[in-house]
Design an enzyme around this catalytic site. Structure first.
Site, PDB file in Angstrom:
ATOM      1  N   CYS A  82     -25.401  -0.139 -12.848  1.00  0.00           N
ATOM      2  CA  CYS A  82     -25.503  -1.604 -12.910  1.00  0.00           C
ATOM      3  C   CYS A  82     -26.541  -2.132 -11.903  1.00  0.00           C
ATOM      4  CB  CYS A  82     -24.133  -2.242 -12.758  1.00  0.00           C
ATOM      5  SG  CYS A  82     -24.050  -3.826 -13.609  1.00  0.00           S
TER       6      CYS A  82
ATOM      7  N   GLU B  11     -18.054   4.695 -14.880  1.00  0.00           N
ATOM      8  CA  GLU B  11     -16.905   5.051 -14.037  1.00  0.00           C
ATOM      9  C   GLU B  11     -15.574   4.521 -14.568  1.00  0.00           C
ATOM     10  OE1 GLU B  11     -19.250   2.869 -13.285  1.00  0.00           O
ATOM     11  OE2 GLU B  11     -18.540   1.232 -12.013  1.00  0.00           O
TER      12      GLU B  11
ATOM     13  N   SER C  76       0.806  -1.238   0.000  1.00  0.00           N
ATOM     14  CA  SER C  76       0.000   0.000   0.000  1.00  0.00           C
ATOM     15  C   SER C  76       0.830   1.275   0.000  1.00  0.00           C
ATOM     16  CB  SER C  76      -0.940   0.049   1.216  1.00  0.00           C
ATOM     17  OG  SER C  76      -1.755  -1.073   1.223  1.00  0.00           O
TER      18      SER C  76
ATOM     19  N   HIS D 252     -20.984   0.561 -16.900  1.00  0.00           N
ATOM     20  CA  HIS D 252     -20.163   1.213 -15.875  1.00  0.00           C
ATOM     21  C   HIS D 252     -19.433   2.436 -16.439  1.00  0.00           C
ATOM     22  CE1 HIS D 252     -20.345  -2.028 -12.792  1.00  0.00           C
ATOM     23  NE2 HIS D 252     -20.684  -2.732 -13.855  1.00  0.00           N
TER      24      HIS D 252
ATOM     25  N   GLY E 150       1.627   2.711  -2.770  1.00  0.00           N
ATOM     26  CA  GLY E 150       1.184   3.457  -3.953  1.00  0.00           C
ATOM     27  C   GLY E 150       2.060   3.223  -5.171  1.00  0.00           C
TER      28      GLY E 150
ATOM     29  N   ARG F  59     -24.688 -10.163 -15.333  1.00  0.00           N
ATOM     30  CA  ARG F  59     -25.336 -11.372 -15.859  1.00  0.00           C
ATOM     31  C   ARG F  59     -26.831 -11.148 -16.094  1.00  0.00           C
ATOM     32  NH1 ARG F  59     -21.521 -15.322 -15.066  1.00  0.00           N
ATOM     33  NH2 ARG F  59     -20.222 -15.026 -13.217  1.00  0.00           N
TER      34      ARG F  59
ATOM     35  N   ASP G 145       8.387 -11.372  -0.512  1.00  0.00           N
ATOM     36  CA  ASP G 145       7.221 -12.269  -0.509  1.00  0.00           C
ATOM     37  C   ASP G 145       7.579 -13.527  -1.293  1.00  0.00           C
ATOM     38  OD1 ASP G 145       5.896 -10.146   0.594  1.00  0.00           O
ATOM     39  OD2 ASP G 145       4.614  -9.729  -1.148  1.00  0.00           O
TER      40      ASP G 145
ATOM     41  N   MET H 256     -28.915   0.525 -11.167  1.00  0.00           N
ATOM     42  CA  MET H 256     -29.938   0.732 -12.202  1.00  0.00           C
ATOM     43  C   MET H 256     -31.029  -0.324 -12.055  1.00  0.00           C
ATOM     44  SD  MET H 256     -30.673  -1.035 -15.286  1.00  0.00           S
ATOM     45  CE  MET H 256     -31.167  -0.742 -16.969  1.00  0.00           C
TER      46      MET H 256
ATOM     47  N   GLN I 298      17.181   0.273   3.508  1.00  0.00           N
ATOM     48  CA  GLN I 298      18.442  -0.454   3.271  1.00  0.00           C
ATOM     49  C   GLN I 298      18.193  -1.956   3.238  1.00  0.00           C
ATOM     50  OE1 GLN I 298      21.689   0.727   5.881  1.00  0.00           O
ATOM     51  NE2 GLN I 298      20.712   2.692   6.239  1.00  0.00           N
TER      52      GLN I 298
ATOM     53  N   GLY J 258     -23.260  -4.021  -7.639  1.00  0.00           N
ATOM     54  CA  GLY J 258     -23.152  -5.036  -6.591  1.00  0.00           C
ATOM     55  C   GLY J 258     -23.720  -6.359  -7.049  1.00  0.00           C
TER      56      GLY J 258
HETATM   57  N1  GLN Z   1     -25.614  -8.380 -10.014  1.00  0.00           N
HETATM   58  C1  GLN Z   1     -26.033  -7.690 -11.182  1.00  0.00           C
HETATM   59  C2  GLN Z   1     -25.845  -8.524 -12.444  1.00  0.00           C
HETATM   60  O1  GLN Z   1     -25.061  -9.418 -12.459  1.00  0.00           O
HETATM   61  C3  GLN Z   1     -25.330  -6.344 -11.314  1.00  0.00           C
HETATM   62  C4  GLN Z   1     -23.851  -6.482 -11.527  1.00  0.00           C
HETATM   63  C5  GLN Z   1     -23.096  -5.192 -11.231  1.00  0.00           C
HETATM   64  O2  GLN Z   1     -23.605  -4.316 -10.542  1.00  0.00           O
HETATM   65  N2  GLN Z   1     -21.877  -5.098 -11.712  1.00  0.00           N
HETATM   66  O3  GLN Z   1     -26.480  -8.273 -13.420  1.00  0.00           O
END
Ligand code: GLN
Length: 536
Positions: A383, A511, A16, A509, A18, A464, A150, A386, A194, A356
């Protein structure tokens, strides 16, 4: 093109620190000098990719145009370089072994014993050189995940040793390390660095540049000492002070001349300075917002903010475009209920319901959407967010009280979100979602069309389940419009409520595509709507 040059970035002392940001910053400086640069991440874990990892384990799973599920550092690479990356930019130990074992099964090794050296290291080498061999890049930066010492990182460090030998002056090793401050004695300490360099040397790798993370300025004396103990030039001991924002790091690295030292090491000309004018403007605006707003971010992984990395960064970019500081109020979807939702969302200027999977916390997301819809609060659902918006509309406007997604309730009569046809035969979970860039056609007179200023867009996906088009007409009649549709499959990609001031749900997405140079228009418009809401 002349030989591709390779820069390896290793990390020491602790994780961590960066490495991703330092790699991205160096790349941004080299790019600003006119070089074509790409960054690659090698991850020492055995998963084939992070797609099957819980966000608590590894933060967000970033998705590329070509549908690779990758480490979140690739998000930084794209945000800093404004250049899409691909599957080749992220390789895990799992993938390396999978390839080698497939070759072994095919008989490619002609009866030889298959071993870590040379077979695994050769495969790692192939993956590193593959990017150089595309001919697209003058400089390839490869970030080695984990920390030197590691066990699982050893084959990677060994590969770096071999490549140094093969590539000679065409490669360079940057070691990122920590100079801790001991408050008891009030001193910065160089000993951990070091030791970390010694560990690297024990593997036969001599770093050329040390980037030293520190809370306080490193004195010349300290740099001299580090140079002496670690066999690097004093000018190659680079201070990396804690920054106000990750976006400040390239400028700090420029003032420490990291790019110049790197170019010298690679035998490339160092004349002139990188043109960071636009970057500086961005950082100036970031540091000097005119006003502030508060956006609620509803998700179930909020204990680990990295789970929503790209969303947070997209909001920062959009804030800069609007000259506003976006404060995020993190809202745990599992804690939201009918009784308390008002408490959580009452003084927000906008609400974003995050992606999610699965049942946990999903009802809370639906409650949050309902609040935003009924109270004219600007809303962006991404996603699963929505999908929550569609379900909320079905339950509370269309009055289908049992409406749900088949992901949560197989037995609902109103599966307004349902498993995609092509997903029905899927049994393996890894790499089998609808992934990567797909086209989407936007309707005239929609927020989306106004925002993108185009009729056809391409955005990245990871899901999905989909909007169940059997119910499309019912939704449209009741006031929720499908304003973005995939031209080939007819799959609904965007829903809007024209009667609401700003209500947009996207199956994709956005983002993943917001960068410093190109903040995402949907986030810009969402933040603008929140700003308008705030002024009211
Ligand atoms: N769980 C939902 C799907 O699979 C949304 C996936 C997500 O938010 N990336 O369609």
């Amino acid at each position: 093109m002349a030989n591709t040059k390779y820069i390896f970035v290793t990390g020491g002392v602790t994780s961590s620190l960066g490495k991703g940001i330092v790699s991205s910053s160096l790349a941004a400086l080299l790019q600003a000098r006119g070089y074509s640069v790409t960054i690659q991440k090698l991850d020492p874990y055995i998963n084939i990719d992070p797609g099957t990892l819980n966000p608590y384990e590894h933060g967000e799973c970033f998705v590329t145009d070509d549908g690779a599920e990758t480490d979140l550092d690739l998000g930084h690479y794209e945000r800093f370089l404004n250049r899409p990356s691909s599957q080749a930019n992220n390789v895990t130990t799992g993938r390396i072994y999978q390839t080698v074992i497939e070759k072994e099964r095919r008989g490619d090794f002609l009866g030889k014993t298959v071993q870590v050296i040379p077979h695994i290291t050769d495969e790692i080498k192939n993956r590193i050189k593959k990017l150089g061999e595309t001919g697209e890049f003058e400089i390839v930066i490869t970030e080695i995940g984990g920390t030197v010492g590691d066990i699982e990182a050893l084959p990677y460090i060994e590969t770096v040793r071999q490549l140094r030998w093969e590539l000679g002056d065409d490669c360079l090793v940057v070691h990122l390390t920590l100079i801790p401050f001991l408050s008891a004695t009030g001193e910065l300490k160089t000993k951990p660095t070091q030791h970390s360099v010694k560990t690297l040397q024990e593997s036969g790798v001599q770093p050329d540049i040390l980037v030293c993370r520190t809370e306080y300025a490193l004195s010349d004396d300290m740099k001299r000492k580090l140079a002496l103990f670690c066999n690097v030039k004093q000018e190659a001991v680079i201070e990396s002070r804690d920054a106000f924002s990750i976006y400040e790091v390239p400028l700090l690295m420029q003032s420490e001349k990291l790019d110049e030292v790197a170019l010298k090491g690679l035998g490339l000309p160092t004349v002139g300075e990188p043109d960071m004018t636009r970057w500086k403007e961005f950082v100036h605006k970031l540091k000097n917002p005119v006003t502030e707003i508060k956006i609620g971010l509803v998700g179930k992984y909020i204990e680990l903010k990295d789970s929503y990395k790209s969303i947070v960064e997209s909001l920062i970019h959009a804030g800069v475009s609007n000259r506003v500081k976006v404060n995020i109020q993190w809202i745990h979807s599992e804690k939201l209920s009918v009784e308390n939702v008002n408490e959580y969302v009452k003084d927000l200027d906008g609400l974003l319901v995050a992606p999610g999977f699965g049942q946990r916390g999903f009802e809370g997301k639906i409650k949050a959407v309902q609040y935003a819809r009924e109270n004219d609060l600007p809303f962006l659902g991404i996603c699963f967010g929505m999908q929550a918006a569609v379900i909320e509309y079905a339950r509370n406007v269309l009055n289908w009280k049992d409406a749900n997604t088949s992901e949560v309730d197989e037995n609902s009569k109103h599966k307004v979100i349902d498993l995609m046809e092509e997903q029905k035969k899927v049994t393996d979970m890894g790499g089998t979602m609808r992934l990567g860039a797909c086209d989407c056609e936007l309707s005239e007179r929609s927020i989306s069309r106004e925002v993108y200023k185009r009729s056809m867009i391409s955005e990245r996906h990871r899901h999905r389940f989909e909007f169940n088009s059997n119910f499309k007409e019912d939704f449209e009649k009741a006031g929720m419009k499908a304003t973005g549709v995939n031209p080939e499959t007819g799959l609904v990609e965007i829903v809007e409520i024209p009667k609401h001031p700003w209500f947009v749900g996207v199956q994709f997405h956005p983002e993943y595509k917001s960068t410093v140079a190109n903040p995402h228009p949907l986030f810009e418009a969402f933040v603008e709507a929140a700003l308008t809401h705030n002024k009211k």
